[in-house]
Design a protein around this motif. Structure first.
Motif, PDB file in Angstrom:
ATOM      1  N   GLU A  91       0.796  -1.201  -0.056  1.00  9.27           N
ATOM      2  CA  GLU A  91      -0.045  -0.139   0.134  1.00  9.27           C
ATOM      3  C   GLU A  91       0.852   1.300  -0.009  1.00  9.27           C
ATOM      4  O   GLU A  91       1.461   1.373   1.095  1.00  9.27           O
ATOM      5  N   THR A  97      -2.576   5.778   2.065  1.00 12.02           N
ATOM      6  CA  THR A  97      -4.196   5.626   2.357  1.00 12.02           C
ATOM      7  C   THR A  97      -5.083   6.812   1.857  1.00 12.02           C
ATOM      8  O   THR A  97      -6.045   6.703   1.912  1.00 12.02           O
ATOM      9  N   ARG A 112      -8.065   2.556  11.296  1.00  9.51           N
ATOM     10  CA  ARG A 112      -6.840   2.340  11.374  1.00  9.51           C
ATOM     11  C   ARG A 112      -5.967   3.639  10.848  1.00  9.51           C
ATOM     12  O   ARG A 112      -6.334   4.689  10.414  1.00  9.51           O
ATOM     13  N   THR A 124       0.452  -3.222   4.704  1.00 11.84           N
ATOM     14  CA  THR A 124      -0.327  -1.832   4.723  1.00 11.84           C
ATOM     15  C   THR A 124       0.928  -0.643   4.694  1.00 11.84           C
ATOM     16  O   THR A 124       2.063  -1.280   4.701  1.00 11.84           O
ATOM     17  N   TRP A 125       0.789   0.531   4.503  1.00 13.84           N
ATOM     18  CA  TRP A 125       1.781   1.324   4.506  1.00 13.84           C
ATOM     19  C   TRP A 125       2.656   1.484   5.544  1.00 13.84           C
ATOM     20  O   TRP A 125       3.911   1.824   5.412  1.00 13.84           O
ATOM     21  N   LYS A 133      -9.888  -4.166   4.316  1.00 10.88           N
ATOM     22  CA  LYS A 133      -9.486  -2.738   4.112  1.00 10.88           C
ATOM     23  C   LYS A 133      -9.198  -1.831   5.278  1.00 10.88           C
ATOM     24  O   LYS A 133      -8.363  -1.009   5.404  1.00 10.88           O
ATOM     25  N   ALA A 193      -7.615  -3.406   8.151  1.00 11.73           N
ATOM     26  CA  ALA A 193      -6.627  -4.045   8.616  1.00 11.73           C
ATOM     27  C   ALA A 193      -7.252  -4.620   9.933  1.00 11.73           C
ATOM     28  O   ALA A 193      -6.351  -4.405  11.041  1.00 11.73           O
ATOM     29  N   GLN A 240      -4.918  -8.562  11.742  1.00 13.50           N
ATOM     30  CA  GLN A 240      -3.320  -8.168  11.555  1.00 13.50           C
ATOM     31  C   GLN A 240      -2.631  -9.516  11.968  1.00 13.50           C
ATOM     32  O   GLN A 240      -2.588  -9.960  13.137  1.00 13.50           O
TER      33      GLN A 240
END
Length: 341
Positions: free
Chosen positions: A52, A55, A73, A278-279, A290, A292, A295
């Motif tokens: 990612e 976001t 998140r 994710t980022w 979407k 998260a 995890q």
């Protein structure tokens, strides 16, 4: 015009190494053994990873957490140094790298530098964009980055229809961006990226399907893909659900309510060959998570190998075998059970 080109297929094959082929063989074998024995068996490492870039998004699409600004998140941009460290760890087994999860990738100022880094590692790189940042300069940089596949969302052929879903978007900006990409491919004599117009079929635009093919051909786009739309509140119907049955993920029942059209099989190909990062480095099972919520590990604290074989992953794979209908992100999924989809 609506099919993958020979050049794209040959480009993909050029990325394969014996190590990557052997890893993919182990993954596929373990998936089928899992189906046969109904217990999680995992060999090999993921050969598809979604990373990612950000976001953040400039649009407000109605069925997208980025567009709705509805994340719980943390939000932010992927850092290039963390990206490079992760790629150095996983690139030998990795075949596909998808630069997309939530958000608009081009918003991250280091995005194309990261594409170039992955390209230098011999990975097939893909991104999906809403097309609003493909200026003349960015188009040139995109070609120079070595990006292999560029998916541009064009969900309407007139502004009024397009903005019905792509809230805040400008169709002509997107089409001009596509023209810029085609122009620089020619100028730089590049066979990449393979350019796809992705048309998310919803009720307001379903009458324009033939027109998107015409526009794509006029511009010089390699391929058009029609995508079915995921909607969150579908049980009582939704104005976005297409009236053309084959383009809908949902079917109407005798009592007037809707259900997911495809059967929820108790296995999931995605859990065996891919994951999403994710980022900020959190590993989640797939693109349906979407926010998260599930995890499975943190790459800032552990390696991909350790996370992939961790108890968290084993428990999640075992849970999917017991019933996909017991996991909320899986109940609206029509994709996870397909192999090579």
């Amino acid at each position: 015009m609506a099919k993958p080109t020979l050049a794209d297929s040959l480009n993909f094959l050029s990325k394969l190494t014996l190590r990557r082929i052997w890893n993919a063989t182990k993954v596929v074998s373990s998936f089928y053994l899992t189906k046969w024995f109904q217990r999680p068996i995992q060999w090999g490492l993921p050969f598809t990873v979604s990373f990612e870039p950000t976001t953040a998004c400039n649009l407000r699409c109605p069925e997208c957490p980025s567009g709705l600004r509805s994340f719980t998140r943390a939000t932010g941009n992927l850092k290039a140094d963390f990206f490079r460290k992760t790629i150095d760890d996983i690139y030998k087994e990795l075949i596909y790298l998808i630069f997309y999860f939530q958000g608009e990738p081009y918003i991250n100022p280091a995005f194309l530098d990261m594409v170039a880094y992955a390209n230098a590692k011999g990975i097939y790189t893909i991104t999906s964009t809403n097309g609003h940042f493909m200026s003349n300069e960015n188009a040139r940089k995109t070609i120079e980055s070595g990006l292999d596949r560029l998916i541009i969302s064009v969900d309407g052929t007139t502004q009024d229809v397009y903005e019905n879903y792509r809230k805040g978007g400008k169709l002509e900006v997107v089409l001009q961006g596509a023209r810029n990409i085609v122009k620089w491919k020619k100028k730089l004599s590049s066979s990449t990226p393979h350019i796809i117009f992705q048309f998310l079929v919803v009720r307001p635009n379903e009458h324009q399907i033939d027109e998107i093919y015409q526009i794509a051909e006029e511009i010089g786009i390699n391929e058009v893909k029609l995508k079915t739309a995921q909607v969150y509140n579908y049980e009582l119907g939704n104005p976005l659900i297409p009236s053309i049955e084959k383009y809908a993920r949902y079917t109407q029942q005798a009592d007037g309510t809707y259900r997911v059209k495809n059967e929820l099989l108790n296995h999931c190909w995605k859990l065996w060959h891919s994951c999403v990062i994710t980022w900020n480095g959190i590993v989640v099972p797939c693109c349906f998570d979407k926010d998260a919520s599930y995890q499975l590990g943190d790459l800032k604290q552990s390696s991909m190998r350790n996370i992939w074989y961790s108890n968290n992953y084993k428990k999640f794979r075992a849970k999917i075998l017991k019933g996909r209908d017991q996991i909320d992100i899986c109940t609206n999924c029509t994709e996870g059970c397909k192999v090579w989809a």
